[in-house]
Design a protein around this motif. Structure first.
Motif, PDB file in Angstrom:
ATOM      1  N   GLN A 124      -1.911  -4.960  -4.967  1.00  0.00           N
ATOM      2  CA  GLN A 124      -1.067  -4.953  -3.766  1.00  0.00           C
ATOM      3  C   GLN A 124      -0.593  -6.369  -3.450  1.00  0.00           C
ATOM      4  OE1 GLN A 124      -2.785  -2.876  -0.363  1.00  0.00           O
ATOM      5  NE2 GLN A 124      -3.995  -1.600  -1.742  1.00  0.00           N
ATOM      6  N   LEU A 125      -1.508  -7.306  -3.486  1.00  0.00           N
ATOM      7  CA  LEU A 125      -1.166  -8.696  -3.195  1.00  0.00           C
ATOM      8  C   LEU A 125      -0.266  -9.286  -4.273  1.00  0.00           C
ATOM      9  CD1 LEU A 125      -4.617 -10.114  -1.989  1.00  0.00           C
ATOM     10  CD2 LEU A 125      -2.656  -9.503  -0.571  1.00  0.00           C
ATOM     11  N   ALA A 126      -0.594  -8.991  -5.537  1.00  0.00           N
ATOM     12  CA  ALA A 126       0.153  -9.568  -6.654  1.00  0.00           C
ATOM     13  C   ALA A 126       1.614  -9.116  -6.643  1.00  0.00           C
ATOM     14  CB  ALA A 126      -0.506  -9.191  -7.976  1.00  0.00           C
ATOM     15  N   ILE A 127       1.835  -7.829  -6.389  1.00  0.00           N
ATOM     16  CA  ILE A 127       3.199  -7.301  -6.392  1.00  0.00           C
ATOM     17  C   ILE A 127       4.004  -7.870  -5.237  1.00  0.00           C
ATOM     18  CG2 ILE A 127       4.563  -5.179  -6.085  1.00  0.00           C
ATOM     19  CD1 ILE A 127       2.288  -3.768  -7.696  1.00  0.00           C
ATOM     20  N   ASP A 167       0.802  -1.221   0.000  1.00  0.00           N
ATOM     21  CA  ASP A 167       0.000   0.000   0.000  1.00  0.00           C
ATOM     22  C   ASP A 167       0.835   1.271   0.000  1.00  0.00           C
ATOM     23  OD1 ASP A 167       1.029  -0.177   2.547  1.00  0.00           O
ATOM     24  OD2 ASP A 167      -0.895  -0.230   3.582  1.00  0.00           O
ATOM     25  N   MET A 168       2.140   1.121  -0.153  1.00  0.00           N
ATOM     26  CA  MET A 168       3.018   2.292  -0.099  1.00  0.00           C
ATOM     27  C   MET A 168       2.700   3.367  -1.145  1.00  0.00           C
ATOM     28  SD  MET A 168       7.159   2.349   0.134  1.00  0.00           S
ATOM     29  CE  MET A 168       8.101   3.869   0.019  1.00  0.00           C
ATOM     30  N   PRO A 169       2.242   3.001  -2.370  1.00  0.00           N
ATOM     31  CA  PRO A 169       1.904   4.060  -3.332  1.00  0.00           C
ATOM     32  C   PRO A 169       0.875   5.056  -2.795  1.00  0.00           C
ATOM     33  CG  PRO A 169       2.052   1.960  -4.466  1.00  0.00           C
ATOM     34  CD  PRO A 169       2.155   1.666  -2.992  1.00  0.00           C
ATOM     35  N   MET A 170       0.053   4.625  -1.864  1.00  0.00           N
ATOM     36  CA  MET A 170      -0.945   5.527  -1.292  1.00  0.00           C
ATOM     37  C   MET A 170      -0.308   6.670  -0.512  1.00  0.00           C
ATOM     38  SD  MET A 170      -3.796   2.739  -0.055  1.00  0.00           S
ATOM     39  CE  MET A 170      -4.493   1.563  -1.222  1.00  0.00           C
ATOM     40  N   GLU A 171       0.893   6.436   0.000  1.00  0.00           N
ATOM     41  CA  GLU A 171       1.626   7.500   0.689  1.00  0.00           C
ATOM     42  C   GLU A 171       2.046   8.592  -0.291  1.00  0.00           C
ATOM     43  OE1 GLU A 171       4.794   6.297   3.329  1.00  0.00           O
ATOM     44  OE2 GLU A 171       3.905   4.303   3.586  1.00  0.00           O
ATOM     45  N   TYR A 172       2.052   8.261  -1.563  1.00  0.00           N
ATOM     46  CA  TYR A 172       2.472   9.208  -2.599  1.00  0.00           C
ATOM     47  C   TYR A 172       1.288   9.640  -3.464  1.00  0.00           C
ATOM     48  CZ  TYR A 172       7.192   8.002  -1.188  1.00  0.00           C
ATOM     49  OH  TYR A 172       8.338   7.818  -0.449  1.00  0.00           O
ATOM     50  N   GLY A 173       0.085   9.482  -2.917  1.00  0.00           N
ATOM     51  CA  GLY A 173      -1.105   9.981  -3.594  1.00  0.00           C
ATOM     52  C   GLY A 173      -1.615   9.130  -4.728  1.00  0.00           C
ATOM     53  N   LEU A 224       9.944  -0.876  -9.685  1.00  0.00           N
ATOM     54  CA  LEU A 224       9.264   0.274  -9.072  1.00  0.00           C
ATOM     55  C   LEU A 224       9.400   1.551  -9.899  1.00  0.00           C
ATOM     56  CD1 LEU A 224      10.300  -0.231  -5.326  1.00  0.00           C
ATOM     57  CD2 LEU A 224       8.239  -1.052  -6.506  1.00  0.00           C
ATOM     58  N   LYS A 225      10.113   1.463 -11.010  1.00  0.00           N
ATOM     59  CA  LYS A 225      10.281   2.643 -11.866  1.00  0.00           C
ATOM     60  C   LYS A 225       9.055   2.830 -12.763  1.00  0.00           C
ATOM     61  CE  LYS A 225      15.298   3.226 -12.028  1.00  0.00           C
ATOM     62  NZ  LYS A 225      15.224   4.599 -11.549  1.00  0.00           N
ATOM     63  N   GLN A 226       7.938   3.082 -12.124  1.00  0.00           N
ATOM     64  CA  GLN A 226       6.673   3.332 -12.808  1.00  0.00           C
ATOM     65  C   GLN A 226       6.023   4.537 -12.129  1.00  0.00           C
ATOM     66  OE1 GLN A 226       4.349  -0.379 -13.651  1.00  0.00           O
ATOM     67  NE2 GLN A 226       5.950  -1.416 -12.482  1.00  0.00           N
ATOM     68  N   PRO A 227       6.551   5.744 -12.382  1.00  0.00           N
ATOM     69  CA  PRO A 227       6.098   6.934 -11.644  1.00  0.00           C
ATOM     70  C   PRO A 227       4.610   7.219 -11.764  1.00  0.00           C
ATOM     71  CG  PRO A 227       7.434   7.521 -13.562  1.00  0.00           C
ATOM     72  CD  PRO A 227       7.609   6.059 -13.351  1.00  0.00           C
ATOM     73  N   GLU A 228       4.027   6.955 -12.926  1.00  0.00           N
ATOM     74  CA  GLU A 228       2.597   7.219 -13.077  1.00  0.00           C
ATOM     75  C   GLU A 228       1.758   6.263 -12.241  1.00  0.00           C
ATOM     76  OE1 GLU A 228       1.093   9.718 -14.592  1.00  0.00           O
ATOM     77  OE2 GLU A 228       3.108  10.510 -14.880  1.00  0.00           O
ATOM     78  N   ARG A 229       2.286   5.084 -12.022  1.00  0.00           N
ATOM     79  CA  ARG A 229       1.547   4.062 -11.279  1.00  0.00           C
ATOM     80  C   ARG A 229       1.780   4.158  -9.769  1.00  0.00           C
ATOM     81  NH1 ARG A 229       2.245  -2.525 -11.943  1.00  0.00           N
ATOM     82  NH2 ARG A 229       0.259  -3.115 -10.929  1.00  0.00           N
ATOM     83  N   PHE A 230       3.056   4.388  -9.372  1.00  0.00           N
ATOM     84  CA  PHE A 230       3.402   4.353  -7.962  1.00  0.00           C
ATOM     85  C   PHE A 230       3.732   5.720  -7.359  1.00  0.00           C
ATOM     86  CE2 PHE A 230       5.139  -0.022  -9.253  1.00  0.00           C
ATOM     87  CZ  PHE A 230       3.921  -0.646  -8.998  1.00  0.00           C
ATOM     88  N   PHE A 243       6.695   7.006  -6.910  1.00  0.00           N
ATOM     89  CA  PHE A 243       7.867   6.982  -6.051  1.00  0.00           C
ATOM     90  C   PHE A 243       8.977   7.907  -6.544  1.00  0.00           C
ATOM     91  CE2 PHE A 243       6.817   2.310  -4.927  1.00  0.00           C
ATOM     92  CZ  PHE A 243       5.901   2.736  -3.974  1.00  0.00           C
ATOM     93  N   PRO A 244       9.677   8.571  -5.627  1.00  0.00           N
ATOM     94  CA  PRO A 244      10.873   9.325  -6.008  1.00  0.00           C
ATOM     95  C   PRO A 244      11.983   8.357  -6.389  1.00  0.00           C
ATOM     96  CG  PRO A 244      10.622   9.311  -3.628  1.00  0.00           C
ATOM     97  CD  PRO A 244       9.379   8.682  -4.188  1.00  0.00           C
ATOM     98  N   ASN A 245      13.003   8.872  -7.022  1.00  0.00           N
ATOM     99  CA  ASN A 245      14.082   8.022  -7.520  1.00  0.00           C
ATOM    100  C   ASN A 245      14.794   7.259  -6.412  1.00  0.00           C
ATOM    101  OD1 ASN A 245      15.917   7.142  -9.767  1.00  0.00           O
ATOM    102  ND2 ASN A 245      17.434   8.234  -8.531  1.00  0.00           N
ATOM    103  N   TYR A 246      14.907   7.866  -5.217  1.00  0.00           N
ATOM    104  CA  TYR A 246      15.643   7.175  -4.160  1.00  0.00           C
ATOM    105  C   TYR A 246      14.915   5.923  -3.657  1.00  0.00           C
ATOM    106  CZ  TYR A 246      12.609   9.584  -0.726  1.00  0.00           C
ATOM    107  OH  TYR A 246      11.546  10.049   0.000  1.00  0.00           O
ATOM    108  N   VAL A 247      13.627   5.793  -3.980  1.00  0.00           N
ATOM    109  CA  VAL A 247      12.886   4.575  -3.648  1.00  0.00           C
ATOM    110  C   VAL A 247      12.963   3.561  -4.791  1.00  0.00           C
ATOM    111  CG1 VAL A 247      10.594   3.601  -3.179  1.00  0.00           C
ATOM    112  CG2 VAL A 247      11.296   5.729  -2.065  1.00  0.00           C
TER     113      VAL A 247
END
Length: 264
Positions: free
Chosen positions: A26-29, A12-18, A209-215, A217-221
Motif C-alpha cells: 500500500q505504501l510502496a504503490i 487500501d482500495m483493493p480491499m473494497e474489491y475483495g 492498475l491493470k492487474q485484476p488478479e492483484r487489485f 478493479f473494474p475497467n472503469y477504474v
C-alpha cells in the motif's frame, strides 16, 4: 485558477474489491505514484496540494519532506484512510504539522464522505474540500449543495468541480474514462462559470492498475492508469496553461477568498 489536489493515502482500495494487499505494498504503490506526480509538477512548473493521511506521513516522512521542499502544500486526509474518529481531525493536523514542519490549514475526508463541519472548525481548519456536489449512485447525492465555494461554520468549503447545469463530475474517474477533448470543454465551462477549478486525484492512479488478479478493479477504474494517466494529466495541464489558466495551492486560494470576501 486551477487547484490540483492529490490524496496521498495507504492504498487500501483493493480491499473494497475483495483483495488483500499488504501495508508495505500500500505504501510502496502510493509512494511510486507520488514521486511521479512530483516529477510531473516540476516539469510543468506548477504547485499543488497533497492531502495526506497521518498514517502515510508517519511511515514515509521523507516523502512529506520532499513535497514541502518542492513548494507544495500539505493538507490533512485524516489519520487513517479507512478508519475515522472525530478526534482524528485534530490529531492528524497536529501529526502532519510535526512531520512537515509547516502549518496545515485544509482537510479532505477520505472517500469524500460526510463530516461534521462543527468538528472541522474545532480542529482548527481554515478550509474543507470534502464535498462532491453531484449524484453518483451508491456514493454521492449532493445535488442540492452549492457547486462553488461557500462558508459553513466559519470554514471555507471548496467543493470538487462539476460542470454547470448537469453537474457532471470533473473528478479522477472522469479523467480515466472520458475523452480529453470533452473534459477540456467541460473544464472550460466550469472555469468560466466559477472562476476556478478544483480537481482531485490519487497517486495510485499514476501506477499500473491493470492487474485484476492483484487489485480486482473494474475497467472503469484501471483504464488509462499508469503511464497513460501521466500523459493525460500532463496534456490537460499543458492545455490549461495554453489557455492562460493559473495553478495554485488550495490553501493559497482559500486564504485569498477569506481575505477578499469574508462570509461568516
Amino acid at each position: 485558477m486551477i487547484l490540483l489536489g492529490f490524496d496521498v493515502e495507504e492504498f487500501d482500495m483493493p480491499m473494497e474489491y475483495g483483495k488483500t494487499i499488504s501495508f508495505e505494498d500500500q505504501l510502496a504503490i502510493s509512494t511510486t505514484g507520488t514521486l511521479l506526480i512530483l516529477d510531473l509538477l516540476k516539469t510543468t512548473g506548477i504547485k499543488a496540494t497533497f492531502f495526506c493521511t497521518a498514517n502515510y506521513a508517519i511511515n514515509k516522512p521523507d516523502i512529506i519532506t520532499k513535497i514541502v521542499s518542492d513548494g507544495h502544500e500539505i493538507a490533512s486526509h485524516g489519520y487513517y484512510h479507512s478508519d475515522f474518529k472525530v478526534e482524528h481531525l485534530a490529531q492528524s493536523k497536529a501529526k502532519l504539522e510535526e512531520i512537515a514542519d509547516t502549518p496545515v490549514t485544509g482537510f479532505r475526508m477520505a472517500r469524500m464522505m460526510p463530516v461534521d463541519e462543527t468538528e472541522i472548525q474545532k480542529a482548527g481548519y481554515v478550509y474543507n474540500s470534502s464535498l462532491n456536489p453531484t449524484f453518483i449512485p451508491g456514493r454521492y447525492n449532493h445535488l442540492k449543495k452549492p457547486r462553488a465555494w461557500f462558508f459553513d461554520h466559519n470554514v471555507l468549503q471548496i467543493p470538487a468541480s462539476v460542470s454547470p447545469l448537469v453537474r457532471f463530475p470533473l473528478f479522477w474517474l472522469t479523467f480515466h474514462n472520458v475523452s480529453l477533448s470533452i473534459i477540456k470543454w467541460m473544464a472550460a465551462a466550469a472555469h468560466r462559470k466559477d472562476g476556478y477549478l478544483n480537481l482531485y486525484f490519487h497517486p495510485w492512479e499514476f501506477t499500473d492498475l491493470k492487474q485484476p488478479e492483484r487489485f480486482g478493479f473494474p475497467n472503469y477504474v484501471s483504464k488509462n492508469s499508469g503511464d497513460a494517466f501521466v500523459k493525460r494529466i500532463k496534456s490537460f495541464i499543458v492545455w490549461a496553461q495554453s489557455k492562460g489558466y493559473e495553478f495554485a495551492r488550495t490553501g493559497d486560494f482559500a486564504q485569498g477568498v477569506i481575505n477578499s470576501e469574508p462570509r461568516f
